[in-house]
Design a protein around this motif. Structure first.
Motif, PDB file in Angstrom:
ATOM      1  N   LEU A 183       0.830  -1.207   0.000  1.00  0.00           N
ATOM      2  CA  LEU A 183       0.000   0.000   0.000  1.00  0.00           C
ATOM      3  C   LEU A 183       0.862   1.253   0.000  1.00  0.00           C
ATOM      4  N   GLN A 184       1.939   1.230   0.759  1.00  0.00           N
ATOM      5  CA  GLN A 184       2.840   2.376   0.804  1.00  0.00           C
ATOM      6  C   GLN A 184       3.479   2.625  -0.557  1.00  0.00           C
ATOM      7  N   GLN A 185       3.890   1.545  -1.228  1.00  0.00           N
ATOM      8  CA  GLN A 185       4.496   1.676  -2.548  1.00  0.00           C
ATOM      9  C   GLN A 185       3.508   2.254  -3.556  1.00  0.00           C
ATOM     10  N   TYR A 186       2.267   1.808  -3.474  1.00  0.00           N
ATOM     11  CA  TYR A 186       1.236   2.312  -4.394  1.00  0.00           C
ATOM     12  C   TYR A 186       0.914   3.780  -4.101  1.00  0.00           C
ATOM     13  N   ILE A 187       0.863   4.132  -2.815  1.00  0.00           N
ATOM     14  CA  ILE A 187       0.584   5.522  -2.437  1.00  0.00           C
ATOM     15  C   ILE A 187       1.696   6.440  -2.923  1.00  0.00           C
ATOM     16  N   PHE A 188       2.958   5.979  -2.808  1.00  0.00           N
ATOM     17  CA  PHE A 188       4.081   6.791  -3.278  1.00  0.00           C
ATOM     18  C   PHE A 188       3.994   7.024  -4.782  1.00  0.00           C
ATOM     19  N   TRP A 189       3.555   6.008  -5.531  1.00  0.00           N
ATOM     20  CA  TRP A 189       3.362   6.199  -6.981  1.00  0.00           C
ATOM     21  C   TRP A 189       2.274   7.246  -7.228  1.00  0.00           C
ATOM     22  N   GLY A 190       1.227   7.215  -6.398  1.00  0.00           N
ATOM     23  CA  GLY A 190       0.129   8.165  -6.548  1.00  0.00           C
ATOM     24  C   GLY A 190       0.521   9.601  -6.239  1.00  0.00           C
ATOM     25  N   PHE A 191       1.633   9.797  -5.500  1.00  0.00           N
ATOM     26  CA  PHE A 191       2.106  11.153  -5.220  1.00  0.00           C
ATOM     27  C   PHE A 191       2.624  11.841  -6.488  1.00  0.00           C
ATOM     28  N   GLY A 192       3.039  11.046  -7.467  1.00  0.00           N
ATOM     29  CA  GLY A 192       3.622  11.603  -8.681  1.00  0.00           C
ATOM     30  C   GLY A 192       5.090  11.948  -8.477  1.00  0.00           C
ATOM     31  N   SER A 193       5.867  11.841  -9.549  1.00  0.00           N
ATOM     32  CA  SER A 193       7.295  12.152  -9.464  1.00  0.00           C
ATOM     33  C   SER A 193       7.816  12.549 -10.832  1.00  0.00           C
ATOM     34  N   LEU A 194       8.653  13.583 -10.853  1.00  0.00           N
ATOM     35  CA  LEU A 194       9.246  14.043 -12.109  1.00  0.00           C
ATOM     36  C   LEU A 194      10.707  13.635 -12.245  1.00  0.00           C
ATOM     37  N   GLY A 195      11.295  13.134 -11.165  1.00  0.00           N
ATOM     38  CA  GLY A 195      12.740  12.916 -11.160  1.00  0.00           C
ATOM     39  C   GLY A 195      13.195  11.483 -11.287  1.00  0.00           C
ATOM     40  N   ASN A 196      12.319  10.589 -11.723  1.00  0.00           N
ATOM     41  CA  ASN A 196      12.697   9.171 -11.779  1.00  0.00           C
ATOM     42  C   ASN A 196      13.046   8.678 -13.179  1.00  0.00           C
ATOM     43  N   LEU A 197      13.060   9.566 -14.177  1.00  0.00           N
ATOM     44  CA  LEU A 197      13.253   9.126 -15.554  1.00  0.00           C
ATOM     45  C   LEU A 197      14.713   9.227 -15.978  1.00  0.00           C
ATOM     46  N   SER A 198      15.196   8.153 -16.597  1.00  0.00           N
ATOM     47  CA  SER A 198      16.515   8.186 -17.226  1.00  0.00           C
ATOM     48  C   SER A 198      16.385   8.803 -18.612  1.00  0.00           C
ATOM     49  N   TRP A 199      17.497   9.033 -19.273  1.00  0.00           N
ATOM     50  CA  TRP A 199      17.452   9.614 -20.620  1.00  0.00           C
ATOM     51  C   TRP A 199      16.745   8.688 -21.604  1.00  0.00           C
ATOM     52  N   ASN A 200      16.922   7.355 -21.455  1.00  0.00           N
ATOM     53  CA  ASN A 200      16.252   6.398 -22.345  1.00  0.00           C
ATOM     54  C   ASN A 200      14.740   6.435 -22.159  1.00  0.00           C
ATOM     55  N   GLU A 201      14.300   6.483 -20.906  1.00  0.00           N
ATOM     56  CA  GLU A 201      12.865   6.556 -20.620  1.00  0.00           C
ATOM     57  C   GLU A 201      12.283   7.877 -21.113  1.00  0.00           C
ATOM     58  N   LEU A 202      13.044   8.949 -20.928  1.00  0.00           N
ATOM     59  CA  LEU A 202      12.601  10.268 -21.370  1.00  0.00           C
ATOM     60  C   LEU A 202      12.459  10.316 -22.893  1.00  0.00           C
ATOM     61  N   PHE A 203      13.342   9.614 -23.592  1.00  0.00           N
ATOM     62  CA  PHE A 203      13.283   9.574 -25.061  1.00  0.00           C
ATOM     63  C   PHE A 203      11.997   8.895 -25.538  1.00  0.00           C
ATOM     64  N   ILE A 204      11.645   7.776 -24.909  1.00  0.00           N
ATOM     65  CA  ILE A 204      10.408   7.068 -25.269  1.00  0.00           C
ATOM     66  C   ILE A 204       9.196   7.928 -24.931  1.00  0.00           C
ATOM     67  N   PHE A 205       9.220   8.566 -23.771  1.00  0.00           N
ATOM     68  CA  PHE A 205       8.164   9.493 -23.353  1.00  0.00           C
ATOM     69  C   PHE A 205       7.989  10.593 -24.397  1.00  0.00           C
TER      70      PHE A 205
END
Length: 342
Positions: A183-205
């Motif tokens: 539940l804690q892990q799911y809640i943390f995802w629900g908070f949103g985050s902008l700083g977890n993307l690598s350059w490869n992930e950002l490219f696909i995004f």
């Protein structure tokens, strides 16, 4: 002064503010980096040993993500508010965010119930992104099938809300049978985050984002025509079903991808179009679309800068900051009861 000149000056001012916010955002954090050093990192090398790594591998991708998220959600909200002619419509009214949340819940919370395959998926760094993307895509597919058969636009809005209710109910059941850690892990995802993307992930995004933006630009003529009402738009030769399909697809791609990579970000898509209309005082989407892009990017960078708690080791949830800014804006608009420009 002619309106064209006023719009040009406004756009120049917004671009200038965006550039300033971009560099300030990169400089802020637990390690404070002077703006001069940020400029130097783009044009040369820095003498400081750790600053180039901090800027290039963490803060620059985060700042670019903030621009993509803010502009994408703002434009998604603009498309939905015009399509449904509803000032309170946002990018997630079609259940896209709920579909993403269900996909993530199945991976994070479902691992405790189903075990095996779901538990092994958590090992992968891409598991949450893939799950959110699949959840958004399935809801998108259902909405597109419905939109091809239903003539009434408001019916599509209600169906989207019903999809959201169904997915929320399933997530509640999964939450009931999950452990505190899950539940804690799911809640943390629900908070949103902008700083977890690598350059490869950002490219696909960025690839999916650009496709959604292209569809939004192609929809400008249809959006302006829809402001006159569906019946009048038909008399002008607009293909309502086709235009509606393209608008829904553009919104779903933008909102779904943003939710998959950054989590559910609240209020930006709802508030930014209203702020833009108040400033530019126009209903022409040739003006509104780029203006919303700039406003969304600026507000998101400001929210992220506030969330950084400059010179502090703590980072506030980005979702909390956007809600604190977005909710008062919506309340202010409702209290003023000013006629919305639709």
């Amino acid at each position: 002064m002619p309106k064209t000149n006023t719009y040009t000056l406004s756009f120049i001012a917004l671009i200038f503010i965006l550039i300033i916010c971009f560099f300030v955002n990169i400089g802020l954090g637990s390690v404070s980096i002077p703006i001069q050093a940020v400029f130097k990192s783009f044009i040369g090398t820095l003498d400081h040993e750790s600053w180039p790594y901090i800027i290039q591998d963490y803060r620059l991708p985060k700042a670019i993500t903030a621009i993509l998220v803010g502009s994408g959600l703002g434009i998604s909200g603009l498309l939905m508010q015009t399509l449904f002619r509803n000032p309170l419509a946002g990018p997630f009214v079609l259940g896209i965010s709920s579909g993403a949340s269900l996909g993530v819940a199945l991976v994070i919370l479902g691992s405790g119930i189903f075990g095996g395959m779901f538990a092994s998926l958590l090992i992968s760094k891409w598991s949450v992104v893939i799950a959110a993307s699949l959840g958004s895509f399935l809801v998108l597919l259902a909405v597109l099938v419905v939109s091809s058969r239903v003539r009434d636009t408001m019916a599509i809005l209600i169906i989207g809300l019903m999809f959201g209710s169904i997915t929320a109910a399933i997530v509640s059941v999964l939450s009931y049978f999950s452990s505190a850690e899950q539940l804690q892990q799911y809640i943390f995802w629900g908070f949103g985050s902008l700083g977890n993307l690598s350059w490869n992930e950002l490219f696909i995004f960025l690839i999916v984002y650009c496709f959604g933006m292209l569809l939004s630009i192609l929809s400008i003529k249809g959006l302006n025509t829809l402001l006159l009402g569906e019946n009048y738009a038909k008399s002008l030769g607009l293909n309502i079903k086709k235009s509606r399909f393209v608008i829904i697809l553009a919104t779903s791609l933008l909102a779904g991808t943003i939710t998959a990579f950054a989590g559910p970000i609240a209020f930006i898509g709802l508030a930014i179009p209203h702020i833009t209309r108040q400033v530019f005082n126009t209903s022409n989407h040739k003006i509104l679309l780029p203006a919303v892009f700039l406003f969304g990017a600026i507000i998101m960078l400001i929210c992220d800068s506030i969330a950084q708690l400059p010179t502090s080791d703590y980072t506030l949830p980005i979702n909390a900051i956007t809600s604190l800014i977005g909710a008062p804006v919506v309340i202010w608009l409702l209290v003023r009861k000013r006629k919305m420009i639709f």
